[in-house]
Design a protein around this motif. Sequence first.
Motif, PDB file in Angstrom:
ATOM      1  N   VAL A  84      43.533  50.824  40.138  1.00  0.00           N
ATOM      2  CA  VAL A  84      42.689  49.770  40.700  1.00  0.00           C
ATOM      3  C   VAL A  84      42.053  48.968  39.571  1.00  0.00           C
ATOM      4  N   GLU A  85      42.242  47.667  39.629  1.00  0.00           N
ATOM      5  CA  GLU A  85      41.542  46.741  38.724  1.00  0.00           C
ATOM      6  C   GLU A  85      40.196  46.417  39.383  1.00  0.00           C
ATOM      7  N   PRO A  86      39.077  46.898  38.841  1.00  0.00           N
ATOM      8  CA  PRO A  86      37.821  46.860  39.596  1.00  0.00           C
ATOM      9  C   PRO A  86      36.919  45.665  39.305  1.00  0.00           C
ATOM     10  N   TYR A  87      37.477  44.577  38.805  1.00  0.00           N
ATOM     11  CA  TYR A  87      36.661  43.422  38.428  1.00  0.00           C
ATOM     12  C   TYR A  87      36.935  42.281  39.404  1.00  0.00           C
ATOM     13  N   PHE A  88      36.032  42.121  40.366  1.00  0.00           N
ATOM     14  CA  PHE A  88      36.250  41.179  41.456  1.00  0.00           C
ATOM     15  C   PHE A  88      35.501  39.872  41.180  1.00  0.00           C
ATOM     16  N   ASN A  89      36.174  38.774  41.351  1.00  0.00           N
ATOM     17  CA  ASN A  89      35.547  37.463  41.175  1.00  0.00           C
ATOM     18  C   ASN A  89      35.400  36.784  42.528  1.00  0.00           C
ATOM     19  N   ARG A  90      34.153  36.508  42.897  1.00  0.00           N
ATOM     20  CA  ARG A  90      33.868  35.945  44.212  1.00  0.00           C
ATOM     21  C   ARG A  90      33.972  34.428  44.233  1.00  0.00           C
ATOM     22  N   THR A  91      34.002  33.806  43.058  1.00  0.00           N
ATOM     23  CA  THR A  91      34.122  32.355  42.985  1.00  0.00           C
ATOM     24  C   THR A  91      35.193  31.986  41.971  1.00  0.00           C
ATOM     25  N   LEU A  92      35.804  30.845  42.174  1.00  0.00           N
ATOM     26  CA  LEU A  92      36.804  30.332  41.242  1.00  0.00           C
ATOM     27  C   LEU A  92      36.086  29.491  40.190  1.00  0.00           C
ATOM     28  N   ASP A  93      35.278  30.190  39.372  1.00  0.00           N
ATOM     29  CA  ASP A  93      34.460  29.479  38.385  1.00  0.00           C
ATOM     30  C   ASP A  93      35.290  29.134  37.151  1.00  0.00           C
ATOM     31  N   GLN A  94      34.634  28.528  36.174  1.00  0.00           N
ATOM     32  CA  GLN A  94      35.341  28.009  35.012  1.00  0.00           C
ATOM     33  C   GLN A  94      36.128  29.089  34.270  1.00  0.00           C
ATOM     34  N   ALA A  95      35.493  30.260  34.034  1.00  0.00           N
ATOM     35  CA  ALA A  95      36.184  31.332  33.321  1.00  0.00           C
ATOM     36  C   ALA A  95      37.409  31.809  34.098  1.00  0.00           C
ATOM     37  N   VAL A  96      37.255  31.973  35.400  1.00  0.00           N
ATOM     38  CA  VAL A  96      38.358  32.450  36.226  1.00  0.00           C
ATOM     39  C   VAL A  96      39.494  31.436  36.236  1.00  0.00           C
ATOM     40  N   ARG A  97      39.169  30.152  36.312  1.00  0.00           N
ATOM     41  CA  ARG A  97      40.205  29.109  36.280  1.00  0.00           C
ATOM     42  C   ARG A  97      40.978  29.129  34.973  1.00  0.00           C
ATOM     43  N   ARG A  98      40.330  29.588  33.907  1.00  0.00           N
ATOM     44  CA  ARG A  98      40.982  29.658  32.600  1.00  0.00           C
ATOM     45  C   ARG A  98      41.676  30.995  32.370  1.00  0.00           C
ATOM     46  N   GLY A  99      41.745  31.826  33.404  1.00  0.00           N
ATOM     47  CA  GLY A  99      42.442  33.098  33.300  1.00  0.00           C
ATOM     48  C   GLY A  99      41.587  34.243  32.804  1.00  0.00           C
ATOM     49  N   LYS A 100      40.288  33.997  32.573  1.00  0.00           N
ATOM     50  CA  LYS A 100      39.396  35.038  32.068  1.00  0.00           C
ATOM     51  C   LYS A 100      38.714  35.757  33.234  1.00  0.00           C
ATOM     52  N   THR A 101      39.523  36.452  33.995  1.00  0.00           N
ATOM     53  CA  THR A 101      39.021  37.138  35.176  1.00  0.00           C
ATOM     54  C   THR A 101      38.163  38.357  34.834  1.00  0.00           C
ATOM     55  N   ASN A 102      38.146  38.733  33.575  1.00  0.00           N
ATOM     56  CA  ASN A 102      37.333  39.867  33.135  1.00  0.00           C
ATOM     57  C   ASN A 102      35.869  39.505  32.933  1.00  0.00           C
ATOM     58  N   LEU A 282      33.554  36.874  14.750  1.00  0.00           N
ATOM     59  CA  LEU A 282      32.815  37.849  15.551  1.00  0.00           C
ATOM     60  C   LEU A 282      33.089  37.600  17.030  1.00  0.00           C
ATOM     61  N   MET A 283      33.530  38.642  17.727  1.00  0.00           N
ATOM     62  CA  MET A 283      33.897  38.497  19.130  1.00  0.00           C
ATOM     63  C   MET A 283      33.301  39.622  19.966  1.00  0.00           C
ATOM     64  N   ALA A 284      33.136  39.350  21.233  1.00  0.00           N
ATOM     65  CA  ALA A 284      32.818  40.386  22.214  1.00  0.00           C
ATOM     66  C   ALA A 284      34.080  40.698  23.008  1.00  0.00           C
ATOM     67  N   SER A 285      34.123  41.902  23.587  1.00  0.00           N
ATOM     68  CA  SER A 285      35.211  42.271  24.482  1.00  0.00           C
ATOM     69  C   SER A 285      34.599  42.895  25.724  1.00  0.00           C
ATOM     70  N   ARG A 286      34.948  42.345  26.883  1.00  0.00           N
ATOM     71  CA  ARG A 286      34.380  42.840  28.141  1.00  0.00           C
ATOM     72  C   ARG A 286      35.485  43.122  29.154  1.00  0.00           C
ATOM     73  N   ASN A 287      35.427  44.299  29.758  1.00  0.00           N
ATOM     74  CA  ASN A 287      36.346  44.658  30.835  1.00  0.00           C
ATOM     75  C   ASN A 287      37.800  44.508  30.390  1.00  0.00           C
ATOM     76  N   ALA A 288      38.657  44.038  31.284  1.00  0.00           N
ATOM     77  CA  ALA A 288      40.074  43.888  30.978  1.00  0.00           C
ATOM     78  C   ALA A 288      40.687  42.908  31.971  1.00  0.00           C
TER      79      ALA A 288
END
Length: 341
Positions: A84-102, A282-288
């Motif tokens: 199960v990929e447990p990262y749910f996006n409730r809106t099609l916001d800017q990050a999600v539109r750019r493929g950053k669903t994490n 320098l970068m952050a990494s969140r979820n997947a």
Amino acid sequence: MKAIILQEAGKLIAQVHEMPENLSSHEALVKVHRIGICGTDIHAFKGRQPFFTYPRILGHELGVEVIALGDEVYHLKVGDKCSVEPYFNRTLDQAVRRGKTNCGENISVFGVHEDGGMREYFKIDAKYLHPSLSLSYWQLALIEPLAIGYHAIQRAAPVKEDKILVIGAGPIGLATAQFATLASKEVVVMDINAERLAVCQSKLRIKDTIHLKDQNFPIVDVLRKLFDGDLPTVILDATGNPESMKTTLELAAHGGKIVFIGLYQGDFCFHDPLFHRKELTLMASRNALGRDFKQIIELIENGKINTDFWITHRICFDELPDQFEDLFFGNQFVIKAIVEL
């Protein structure tokens, strides 16, 4: 159906819930077979998890079976075993539109921001299910924590010439180190826990580790010795410790990359002239990402990743409320504990 609820900090209780009903066209009904316990669950149990509300059904490291499917789900069939990929996006916001669903602006993490998988059955949008024809439920429950480390490596994008330092050998650090070995032959892991470093050497075949409690010399000098006079070009810090994170700027090679995986709940400061002089990234990494789950499943199926050492404790679902505190706050050496239904 059976469920386990974190009623409040320090209080897990068993309950009986109604079975989920009325699947929508894009949903799946799944039966839970395995549940991994992660650091988020432990922090929530102790009342230290930010942006968390009680009561909550925990559980987002899952191996599940497809029981029923909506009319518009075509990539799955009843009986499929899935992670199960447990990262749910409730809106099609800017990050999600750019493929950053994490890291969507309104992301909701299953088992953290909303009720998760510590129950017999639940409904889920079928796009978050990743099937495998050959992996066991035990292995499928490992995909999500492995994905955190895999995604961090993708952020760093190392090449074979890179010299990689992983700081922190907890589950996320171990996952990061495991995938780092696929990218480079020069990987060093640093931690304060000798048992975890021994796992790196025996199971991940990482030749060189640094036990911080045993060092009498500056870490920079130790790293130069291990890397033939050089410093790491890629550093991945999985500690969430601000002092460790700050030190990465001193340890990194000029022109190097630093990825923060662990989260520190506070302000983080560093010496800007050092940052600029080395021209660090320098970068952050969140979820997947969803593709991370697919690629990890393929790597395990093809024998590229060994999962045998990961599971150190197996727990019966009904016994979890009574065993949780002793398991994670006693003196047991736990890499990954997985609950069996």
